[in-house]
Design a protein around this motif. Structure first.
Motif, PDB file in Angstrom:
ATOM      1  N   ASP A   1       0.856  -1.171   0.000  1.00 21.04           N
ATOM      2  CA  ASP A   1       0.000   0.000   0.000  1.00 21.04           C
ATOM      3  C   ASP A   1       0.894   1.222   0.000  1.00 21.04           C
ATOM      4  O   ASP A   1       1.958   1.230   0.623  1.00 21.04           O
ATOM      5  CB  ASP A   1      -0.903   0.008   1.242  1.00 21.04           C
ATOM      6  CG  ASP A   1      -2.044   1.000   1.120  1.00 21.04           C
ATOM      7  OD1 ASP A   1      -2.240   1.535   0.009  1.00 21.04           O
ATOM      8  OD2 ASP A   1      -2.720   1.242   2.128  1.00 21.04           O
ATOM      9  N   TRP A   2       0.484   2.284  -0.698  1.00 22.71           N
ATOM     10  CA  TRP A   2       1.301   3.485  -0.815  1.00 22.71           C
ATOM     11  C   TRP A   2       1.502   4.119   0.551  1.00 22.71           C
ATOM     12  O   TRP A   2       0.547   4.413   1.251  1.00 22.71           O
ATOM     13  CB  TRP A   2       0.654   4.475  -1.781  1.00 22.71           C
ATOM     14  CG  TRP A   2       0.397   3.909  -3.137  1.00 22.71           C
ATOM     15  CD1 TRP A   2      -0.817   3.594  -3.675  1.00 22.71           C
ATOM     16  CD2 TRP A   2       1.365   3.566  -4.131  1.00 22.71           C
ATOM     17  NE1 TRP A   2      -0.664   3.087  -4.940  1.00 22.71           N
ATOM     18  CE2 TRP A   2       0.668   3.053  -5.248  1.00 22.71           C
ATOM     19  CE3 TRP A   2       2.757   3.639  -4.189  1.00 22.71           C
ATOM     20  CZ2 TRP A   2       1.300   2.625  -6.402  1.00 22.71           C
ATOM     21  CZ3 TRP A   2       3.398   3.208  -5.345  1.00 22.71           C
ATOM     22  CH2 TRP A   2       2.676   2.716  -6.425  1.00 22.71           C
ATOM     23  N   GLY A   3       2.762   4.338   0.921  1.00 18.07           N
ATOM     24  CA  GLY A   3       3.083   5.021   2.162  1.00 18.07           C
ATOM     25  C   GLY A   3       3.053   4.146   3.395  1.00 18.07           C
ATOM     26  O   GLY A   3       3.375   4.602   4.484  1.00 18.07           O
ATOM     27  N   ALA A   4       2.649   2.857   3.257  1.00 15.34           N
ATOM     28  CA  ALA A   4       2.595   1.965   4.411  1.00 15.34           C
ATOM     29  C   ALA A   4       3.997   1.457   4.732  1.00 15.34           C
ATOM     30  O   ALA A   4       4.763   1.102   3.840  1.00 15.34           O
ATOM     31  CB  ALA A   4       1.661   0.791   4.123  1.00 15.34           C
ATOM     32  N   SER A   5       4.320   1.405   6.021  1.00 14.72           N
ATOM     33  CA  SER A   5       5.635   0.925   6.430  1.00 14.72           C
ATOM     34  C   SER A   5       5.740  -0.574   6.194  1.00 14.72           C
ATOM     35  O   SER A   5       4.838  -1.327   6.568  1.00 14.72           O
ATOM     36  CB  SER A   5       5.876   1.232   7.908  1.00 14.72           C
ATOM     37  OG  SER A   5       5.937   2.622   8.121  1.00 14.72           O
TER      38      SER A   5
ATOM     39  N   GLN B   1       6.815  -5.532  -2.058  1.00 12.06           N
ATOM     40  CA  GLN B   1       5.709  -5.789  -1.134  1.00 12.06           C
ATOM     41  C   GLN B   1       4.545  -6.497  -1.817  1.00 12.06           C
ATOM     42  O   GLN B   1       3.933  -7.402  -1.251  1.00 12.06           O
ATOM     43  CB  GLN B   1       5.241  -4.480  -0.503  1.00 12.06           C
ATOM     44  CG  GLN B   1       6.262  -3.822   0.403  1.00 12.06           C
ATOM     45  CD  GLN B   1       6.691  -4.707   1.547  1.00 12.06           C
ATOM     46  OE1 GLN B   1       5.856  -5.237   2.293  1.00 12.06           O
ATOM     47  NE2 GLN B   1       7.995  -4.904   1.679  1.00 12.06           N
ATOM     48  N   LEU B   2       4.238  -6.103  -3.040  1.00  5.82           N
ATOM     49  CA  LEU B   2       3.110  -6.714  -3.753  1.00  5.82           C
ATOM     50  C   LEU B   2       3.416  -8.166  -4.108  1.00  5.82           C
ATOM     51  O   LEU B   2       2.561  -9.050  -3.937  1.00  5.82           O
ATOM     52  CB  LEU B   2       2.800  -5.907  -5.015  1.00  5.82           C
ATOM     53  CG  LEU B   2       1.517  -6.281  -5.773  1.00  5.82           C
ATOM     54  CD1 LEU B   2       0.303  -6.223  -4.856  1.00  5.82           C
ATOM     55  CD2 LEU B   2       1.323  -5.351  -6.974  1.00  5.82           C
TER      56      LEU B   2
ATOM     57  N   LEU C   1      -2.344  -6.984 -11.225  1.00  5.70           N
ATOM     58  CA  LEU C   1      -2.665  -5.894 -10.297  1.00  5.70           C
ATOM     59  C   LEU C   1      -1.876  -4.639 -10.615  1.00  5.70           C
ATOM     60  O   LEU C   1      -2.411  -3.525 -10.577  1.00  5.70           O
ATOM     61  CB  LEU C   1      -2.382  -6.344  -8.861  1.00  5.70           C
ATOM     62  CG  LEU C   1      -3.296  -7.445  -8.312  1.00  5.70           C
ATOM     63  CD1 LEU C   1      -2.780  -7.941  -6.969  1.00  5.70           C
ATOM     64  CD2 LEU C   1      -4.727  -6.946  -8.176  1.00  5.70           C
ATOM     65  N   ALA C   2      -0.587  -4.812 -10.924  1.00  4.13           N
ATOM     66  CA  ALA C   2       0.238  -3.661 -11.261  1.00  4.13           C
ATOM     67  C   ALA C   2      -0.217  -3.028 -12.568  1.00  4.13           C
ATOM     68  O   ALA C   2      -0.143  -1.806 -12.742  1.00  4.13           O
ATOM     69  CB  ALA C   2       1.706  -4.077 -11.369  1.00  4.13           C
ATOM     70  N   GLY C   3      -0.709  -3.852 -13.477  1.00  4.77           N
ATOM     71  CA  GLY C   3      -1.201  -3.305 -14.736  1.00  4.77           C
ATOM     72  C   GLY C   3      -2.381  -2.380 -14.542  1.00  4.77           C
ATOM     73  O   GLY C   3      -2.468  -1.314 -15.153  1.00  4.77           O
ATOM     74  N   THR C   4      -3.268  -2.764 -13.646  1.00  7.28           N
ATOM     75  CA  THR C   4      -4.457  -1.945 -13.382  1.00  7.28           C
ATOM     76  C   THR C   4      -4.131  -0.692 -12.580  1.00  7.28           C
ATOM     77  O   THR C   4      -4.601   0.408 -12.889  1.00  7.28           O
ATOM     78  CB  THR C   4      -5.508  -2.776 -12.628  1.00  7.28           C
ATOM     79  OG1 THR C   4      -5.852  -3.920 -13.415  1.00  7.28           O
ATOM     80  CG2 THR C   4      -6.748  -1.946 -12.343  1.00  7.28           C
ATOM     81  N   GLY C   5      -3.329  -0.836 -11.530  1.00  8.89           N
ATOM     82  CA  GLY C   5      -3.101   0.276 -10.627  1.00  8.89           C
ATOM     83  C   GLY C   5      -1.854   1.085 -10.878  1.00  8.89           C
ATOM     84  O   GLY C   5      -1.717   2.191 -10.342  1.00  8.89           O
ATOM     85  N   LEU C   6      -0.919   0.565 -11.695  1.00 13.39           N
ATOM     86  CA  LEU C   6       0.370   1.221 -11.851  1.00 13.39           C
ATOM     87  C   LEU C   6       0.696   1.503 -13.314  1.00 13.39           C
ATOM     88  O   LEU C   6       0.945   2.645 -13.702  1.00 13.39           O
ATOM     89  CB  LEU C   6       1.460   0.336 -11.226  1.00 13.39           C
ATOM     90  CG  LEU C   6       2.832   0.944 -11.005  1.00 13.39           C
ATOM     91  CD1 LEU C   6       2.742   2.122 -10.035  1.00 13.39           C
ATOM     92  CD2 LEU C   6       3.797  -0.117 -10.473  1.00 13.39           C
ATOM     93  N   PHE C   7       0.689   0.462 -14.137  1.00 14.60           N
ATOM     94  CA  PHE C   7       1.109   0.632 -15.524  1.00 14.60           C
ATOM     95  C   PHE C   7       0.043   1.300 -16.389  1.00 14.60           C
ATOM     96  O   PHE C   7       0.343   2.176 -17.199  1.00 14.60           O
ATOM     97  CB  PHE C   7       1.482  -0.719 -16.138  1.00 14.60           C
ATOM     98  CG  PHE C   7       2.537  -1.462 -15.360  1.00 14.60           C
ATOM     99  CD1 PHE C   7       3.578  -0.776 -14.762  1.00 14.60           C
ATOM    100  CD2 PHE C   7       2.484  -2.839 -15.218  1.00 14.60           C
ATOM    101  CE1 PHE C   7       4.559  -1.446 -14.041  1.00 14.60           C
ATOM    102  CE2 PHE C   7       3.448  -3.520 -14.509  1.00 14.60           C
ATOM    103  CZ  PHE C   7       4.487  -2.838 -13.919  1.00 14.60           C
ATOM    104  N   GLY C   8      -1.213   0.869 -16.224  1.00 12.69           N
ATOM    105  CA  GLY C   8      -2.288   1.432 -17.027  1.00 12.69           C
ATOM    106  C   GLY C   8      -2.407   2.937 -16.912  1.00 12.69           C
ATOM    107  O   GLY C   8      -2.473   3.648 -17.926  1.00 12.69           O
TER     108      GLY C   8
END
Length: 390
Positions: free
Chosen positions: A18-22, A275-276, A305-312
Motif C-alpha cells: 500500500d502506498w506510504g505503508a511501512s 511488497q506486492l 494488479l500492477a497493470g491496473t493500478g500502476l502501468f495502465g
C-alpha cells in the motif's frame, strides 16, 4: 534490519503493498538514515541538517520520513509530520502539526501565532511588488493574528528557541512537496533561512517528492530550499530486495531459495513491487513455505494488479508518439536497450528526431538513462505489460 511483527502476528500476511505503508522489514536505507540522523545531531551548520529526497512513487519516501522521525524522537526531538494536500499545507502545519509540537516541547508554550479562535484561513493572493501577498479572511468563527508568512516565521522561532533551551531539536517532515504552491514554499523558505541558517536554531526540515522536486524548489524567492542538500531515493539493491522478502517469509513457513531469487529478480528492487510480490506469494502459499510454483503464480497475479493500478494509468498519460517510443523499447526486451535500436525499430533516420521524446519520457519518470546510449523503462515488469497488452 528489524522486524516490526510479534509472535501474535504469526499467520497474518506480513507484507504491506500500500502506498506510504511501512514495510514489515525496512532494508536498504541504513546509509541514508545514518547520514540524516548524524547531520541533524551535528546541528544547523551540517549540510544534511535540512535536506530533501526525490524519487518515483513507491520507492519508500513516506516510509523513510516516518522512520527518520521515529529515530529522531528516540533522541528526544519533537517531530511534526506534514504533507502537501489540496488547499495548501501552511494552514494545517500552523494549526495542527506545530501546535502539537509546541505541546511536546513545553506545556507552557501557547501557540500565539494563532488568533484567539485558534485558526486563520488563507483565501487567495494578490500580485504586485515586492511579490505575491497571501490574503487572510476574517470570519466570525475564524480570524487571524498574523499574516501566514509572519505566522510561519514566528512559530518556527518560538519552537526553535524552546527546543534550544531543552537541548533537543524540532524536525518537520513535509511529504508530496512536488505539488506544493510556490507562494507557500516561499514562506517556508524565508522562515527557515532566518530560523535555521541565520539564528542557528535547531529546526530541521526534511522534504520529499517526485523526481521533479529539484526543479520545484528553484527560484529567486526559494534560496534556502534551492540550496539545501537533495538526494535521489532509488530502487533497492538485489541483496536488500532479497532481505525485504526473506525476513517476512521467515515469520511463516519460509521460502525456497529459487523462489526467493525469482521474486527478488521480478521486483527489480522496486519497493512497492517487493511488497506486492511478497503479499501475493504469501497468499498463494497460504502462509506456508513459498516454493517456485507459488512464486510463479504470484508474479502472474502481481502483473495483473500492477497493470491496473500502476502501468495502465502511466500509459494513459502518454502522448501517441511517446507510446510508440515505449512500445519499441518493450519489444527490445526487459532490460536496458540501445537508443540506436529504438531508432531502428521506429524507422527514424536521425537521433535528434527522438531526443525530444527521450527527454520528455525521462522527465515523466517513464524511462531513465542507464549509460552511454542506453535507456531503460523505470518500472520493473512494465515492458512485459506493454508487450502483453499493447
Amino acid at each position: 534490519m528489524s522486524s516490526r511483527r510479534t509472535g501474535a502476528d504469526r499467520g497474518r500476511n506480513p507484507f504491506t503493498p500500500d502506498w506510504g505503508a511501512s514495510p514489515p522489514v525496512l532494508v536498504g536505507r541504513d546509509g541514508v538514515l545514518d547520514r540524516a540522523v548524524s547531520g541533524m545531531l551535528a546541528g544547523p551548520s551540517d549540510p544534511w541538517f535540512t535536506h530533501a529526497y526525490f524519487g518515483e512513487r513507491g520507492v519508500g519516501k513516506t516510509v523513510l520520513l516516518d522512520e527518520l522521525g521515529a529515530q529522531m524522537a528516540r533522541h528526544g526531538w519533537v517531530v511534526a509530520h506534514g504533507a502537501v494536500r489540496a488547499g495548501g499545507f501552511v494552514a494545517p502545519l500552523l494549526e495542527v502539526e506545530l501546535v502539537e509540537a509546541a505541546r511536546g516541547l513545553s506545556r507552557r508554550i501557547r501557540p500565539s501565532w494563532l488568533d484567539t479562535e485558534g485558526t486563520w484561513r488563507a483565501v487567495g493572493s494578490l500580485g504586485g511588488p515586492p511579490g505575491p501577498v497571501v490574503q487572510a479572511e476574517r470570519t466570525r468563527a475564524r480570524g487571524y493574528r498574523l499574516s501566514p508568512a509572519s505566522a510561519v516565521e514566528f512559530a518556527l522561532s518560538v519552537l526553535g528557541e524552546a527546543a534550544q533551551r531543552k537541548r533537543v531539536g524540532l524536525l518537520i517532515t513535509l511529504d508530496e512537496v512536488h505539488a506544493a504552491d510556490h507562494q507557500e514554499l516561499s514562506m517556508v523558505s524565508a522562515a527557515m533561512q532566518l530560523v535555521s541558517k541565520r539564528r542557528r536554531l535547531p529546526v530541521a526540515l526534511v522534504a520529499a517528492g517526485l523526481p521533479n522536486l529539484p526543479e520545484v524548489l528553484t527560484g529567486p524567492d526559494l534560496t534556502f530550499l534551492e540550496r539545501m542538500s537533495k538526494a535521489p531515493l532509488g530502487f533497492l539493491e538485489p541483496t536488500a530486495a532479497r532481505l525485504a522478502l526473506a525476513g517476512p517469509f521467515a515469520t511463516g513457513g519460509g521460502v525456497d531459495e529459487d523462489a526467493l531469487t525469482l521474486l527478488a529478480a521480478s521486483s527489480g528492487g522496486y519497493p512497492y513491487l517487493v511488497q506486492l510480490l511478497g503479499y501475493q506469494a504469501w497468499a498463494v502459499a497460504g502462509g506456508g513455505r513459498v516454493t517456485r510454483r507459488h512464486a510463479t503464480a504470484a508474479i502472474v497475479e502481481t502483473a495483473g494488479l500492477a497493470g491496473t493500478g500502476l502501468f495502465g494509468p502511466r500509459w494513459g498519460r502518454l502522448a501517441p508518439k511517446e507510446r510508440e517510443f515505449v512500445s519499441a523499447m518493450a519489444k527490445l526486451g526487459d532490460g536496458p536497450v540501445a537508443v540506436a535500436d529504438v531508432r531502428r525499430l521506429l524507422d527514424v533516420e536521425r537521433y535528434e528526431e527522438l531526443s525530444y521524446l527521450r527527454r520528455r519520457l525521462i522527465s515523466k519518470g517513464i524511462i531513465r538513462s542507464t549509460g552511454h546510449g542506453q535507456i531503460s523503462l523505470t518500472l520493473p515488469m512494465f515492458a512485459r505489460w506493454v508487450r502483453d497488452h499493447r
